[in-house]
Scaffold this motif. Sequence first.
Motif, mmCIF file in Angstrom:
data_model
loop_
_atom_site.group_PDB
_atom_site.id
_atom_site.type_symbol
_atom_site.label_atom_id
_atom_site.label_comp_id
_atom_site.label_asym_id
_atom_site.label_seq_id
_atom_site.Cartn_x
_atom_site.Cartn_y
_atom_site.Cartn_z
ATOM 1 N N LEU A 88 79.305 32.249 71.566
ATOM 2 C CA LEU A 88 79.201 33.820 71.809
ATOM 3 C C LEU A 88 78.604 34.744 70.388
ATOM 4 O O LEU A 88 77.669 35.699 71.397
ATOM 5 C CB LEU A 88 80.503 34.184 72.023
ATOM 6 N N MET A 89 79.085 34.411 69.556
ATOM 7 C CA MET A 89 78.061 35.003 68.536
ATOM 8 C C MET A 89 76.732 34.388 68.198
ATOM 9 O O MET A 89 76.021 35.772 67.981
ATOM 10 C CB MET A 89 79.058 34.892 67.014
ATOM 11 N N PHE A 90 76.471 33.805 68.836
ATOM 12 C CA PHE A 90 74.932 33.338 68.801
ATOM 13 C C PHE A 90 74.411 34.112 69.912
ATOM 14 O O PHE A 90 72.718 34.512 68.905
ATOM 15 C CB PHE A 90 74.423 31.693 68.528
ATOM 16 N N THR A 91 74.881 34.204 70.360
ATOM 17 C CA THR A 91 73.974 35.494 71.720
ATOM 18 C C THR A 91 73.645 36.527 71.326
ATOM 19 O O THR A 91 72.246 37.282 71.677
ATOM 20 C CB THR A 91 74.406 34.757 72.753
ATOM 21 N N ASP A 92 74.504 36.696 70.501
ATOM 22 C CA ASP A 92 74.658 39.075 70.345
ATOM 23 C C ASP A 92 73.853 38.161 69.347
ATOM 24 O O ASP A 92 72.825 39.531 69.347
ATOM 25 C CB ASP A 92 76.023 38.986 70.028
ATOM 26 N N LEU A 135 69.310 36.366 62.539
ATOM 27 C CA LEU A 135 68.604 35.119 64.080
ATOM 28 C C LEU A 135 68.369 33.829 63.398
ATOM 29 O O LEU A 135 68.689 32.859 63.769
ATOM 30 C CB LEU A 135 68.046 36.208 64.851
ATOM 31 N N LEU A 136 67.518 33.356 62.091
ATOM 32 C CA LEU A 136 67.122 32.497 61.758
ATOM 33 C C LEU A 136 68.604 31.532 61.088
ATOM 34 O O LEU A 136 68.410 29.992 60.989
ATOM 35 C CB LEU A 136 66.254 32.557 60.594
ATOM 36 N N CYS A 137 68.945 31.902 60.197
ATOM 37 C CA CYS A 137 70.444 31.750 60.111
ATOM 38 C C CYS A 137 71.340 31.600 60.991
ATOM 39 O O CYS A 137 72.059 30.580 61.217
ATOM 40 C CB CYS A 137 71.225 32.291 58.790
ATOM 41 N N GLY A 175 74.183 23.371 63.209
ATOM 42 C CA GLY A 175 75.223 22.382 63.009
ATOM 43 C C GLY A 175 76.264 22.296 63.555
ATOM 44 O O GLY A 175 77.359 21.372 63.930
ATOM 45 N N ASP A 176 76.246 23.311 65.181
ATOM 46 C CA ASP A 176 77.666 23.325 65.737
ATOM 47 C C ASP A 176 77.783 22.081 65.844
ATOM 48 O O ASP A 176 78.963 21.874 66.561
ATOM 49 C CB ASP A 176 78.202 25.112 66.137
ATOM 50 N N GLN A 177 76.765 21.689 66.990
ATOM 51 C CA GLN A 177 76.404 20.604 67.811
ATOM 52 C C GLN A 177 76.967 19.711 66.919
ATOM 53 O O GLN A 177 76.786 18.163 67.653
ATOM 54 C CB GLN A 177 75.590 20.941 68.797
ATOM 55 N N PHE A 178 77.087 19.250 65.853
ATOM 56 C CA PHE A 178 78.151 18.111 65.595
ATOM 57 C C PHE A 178 79.308 18.226 64.756
ATOM 58 O O PHE A 178 80.010 16.875 64.470
ATOM 59 C CB PHE A 178 77.082 17.666 63.838
ATOM 60 N N VAL A 225 79.762 31.302 59.207
ATOM 61 C CA VAL A 225 78.577 32.110 58.831
ATOM 62 C C VAL A 225 78.802 32.472 60.167
ATOM 63 O O VAL A 225 77.496 33.488 59.376
ATOM 64 C CB VAL A 225 77.799 30.607 58.803
ATOM 65 N N THR A 226 78.342 32.815 61.296
ATOM 66 C CA THR A 226 78.259 33.386 62.398
ATOM 67 C C THR A 226 78.758 34.297 62.211
ATOM 68 O O THR A 226 77.973 35.557 62.577
ATOM 69 C CB THR A 226 78.119 32.295 63.422
ATOM 70 N N ALA A 227 79.883 34.376 62.000
ATOM 71 C CA ALA A 227 81.040 35.795 61.944
ATOM 72 C C ALA A 227 80.178 36.439 60.745
ATOM 73 O O ALA A 227 79.972 37.925 60.878
ATOM 74 C CB ALA A 227 82.035 35.772 61.228
ATOM 75 N N ALA A 228 80.202 36.091 59.643
ATOM 76 C CA ALA A 228 78.967 36.614 58.481
ATOM 77 C C ALA A 228 77.849 36.963 58.492
ATOM 78 O O ALA A 228 77.152 38.471 58.194
ATOM 79 C CB ALA A 228 79.365 35.491 57.105
ATOM 80 N N LEU A 229 76.934 36.333 59.522
ATOM 81 C CA LEU A 229 75.542 37.019 59.663
ATOM 82 C C LEU A 229 76.041 38.282 60.952
ATOM 83 O O LEU A 229 75.007 38.772 60.818
ATOM 84 C CB LEU A 229 75.110 35.474 61.145
ATOM 85 N N GLU A 230 76.920 38.432 61.696
ATOM 86 C CA GLU A 230 76.977 39.594 62.437
ATOM 87 C C GLU A 230 77.455 40.590 61.421
ATOM 88 O O GLU A 230 76.955 41.694 62.408
ATOM 89 C CB GLU A 230 78.552 39.496 63.721
#
Length: 399
Positions: A86-90, A65-67, A74-77, A49-54
Motif C-alpha cells: 500500500l505504501m508503494f502505491t502511494d 519511487l526508485l528506492c 525485495g518484499d517478494q522474496f 525502507v518503504t515507510a522511510a521513503l514516505e
Amino acid sequence: MNRLPRPHRHDVLIASVGLAGGLVLWALGLFSGGSGLLGRGWTLLPLAVTAALELMRRTRPQTALLCGTAAIVGDQFTSGSLATVLMFTDLVYAAVLYGTPAAARRIPVTTGLVTVATTLGYLAWFRTPQALLLGILTGLVSFAPATTGALVRNHRDTAEAATLRAEQTALLAELDRAQAVVAERARMARELHDLVAGHLSAIAIHSTAALSLDEPATTRRALTVIRENSVDGLAEMRRLIGLLRDSGADDEPAAAPTLAGLDALVAQARTNGASSGLGFTLRDDRPAGAALPAPVELAAYRIVQESLTNALKHASPGTVTASLAHTGRALTVEVSSPYGGGRRPGPRAPGSGAGLVGMRERAVLLGGSFASGPEPAADGREIWRVRAELPLREGESRA
C-alpha cells in the motif's frame, strides 16, 4: 553541505501509520503471500525502507519511487506485507503528482507497459486464465495509482491556470479602469479650463480696468462685461456639472456646443477685447450643409474658444481672425492674432500654458495634428497662429 528538506507533516503521518500498520500485521502473522525465501523476519526490512521513503514522497518523489521499487521487489522474496504494498502505491501516486512534468508523463506510460508485460509473462509461465489475476494485481499496484496521480495533477494544473487567468483578467481590468479614470480626468480638466478660462480672463481684465480708471462710464462698461461673463460662466459651469452627475431616466442629456455657436463666441470676444484694441472676425469656408462628427465639432469649437481666450490675454492691438475650412477628409481650424509690436493698452490676464496643452490633446485624441507659434505676416509684423487639422474619419491624419 545541503541539508535534506524537512518532510511535510502529512508525509510523517502517512509513514507512521504505514509502519505501525505493518508492524501490527507482522505481529499477528498476516502476510501478503510472498515466496518466503528469506523468512518472516526479513519482511520488516522492506516495510521499514518503504515507510522511510514516505517521508520523501513530496520533497524527493522520483528518488522515493526508485528506492521504493527496489523495496517492493525485495518484499517478494519475504513473506510479504500488505502495508509495504500500500505504501508503494502511494509512492507511485506521489511521484506523478509532485514530480517533474516529464516524470508525470513518463510514469503512467511505464507502469502501463510493465502491467502488460507482467500479464503476458504470467500467462506464458502459468498457462492458465488465473494468471490474469496476477496481471490485474500488478496494474492495481502500479498503473492505477499512476493514472490517478496524473488525473489529480491535471485537475490541479487546470485550477491553477484558471486562477492565474482570473488574476490577470482582474489586473487588466484594474489597469483599464485606472487608464479610464486618468483619461476622464484629463477630459474634465480640458472642459473645465475651456469653459472657465475665457470668462474669468474677461472678468480679470475688466475688473482691473474698473479699479485702475476713475471714470464712471468706463467702470460701468467694465461692470457690465463682468456681469455678462459671470452669468455665462455660471451657466457653462452648471452645464458641466450636469454632465458629471448621474442623469436620471427622464433627464435630457446636456447639449454639447457646436460650430453654430461660433458667431456668438466671436461676438462675446469682440465685446471683451474692445477696451484692449482687439477686433475679432470669423471666416467660415465650409461648404453649406457639410455635416461633421460630434467629437470633431466639439474639438473645433473648444480650440477656437481657447485661442480667442489666449488672444484676449496676450495679443497685441489688431484683428484676431478665426477661420474654418472643410477639405472633405479633415476640418482645418486656424486662429491668428497680432503678436509682438509693443504693449497694448489696458490690463492683461496671466496665463498658465494649460490651454495649448489642452488644444493639442484634443487634436491628438482625434488622430489629428496641432501646431502653434509665431509666424511672419504679410505686413512685416508677426502673428501668433494656431492651426489644428481634425480628421473626419478615425485614422485619417495629415501631418
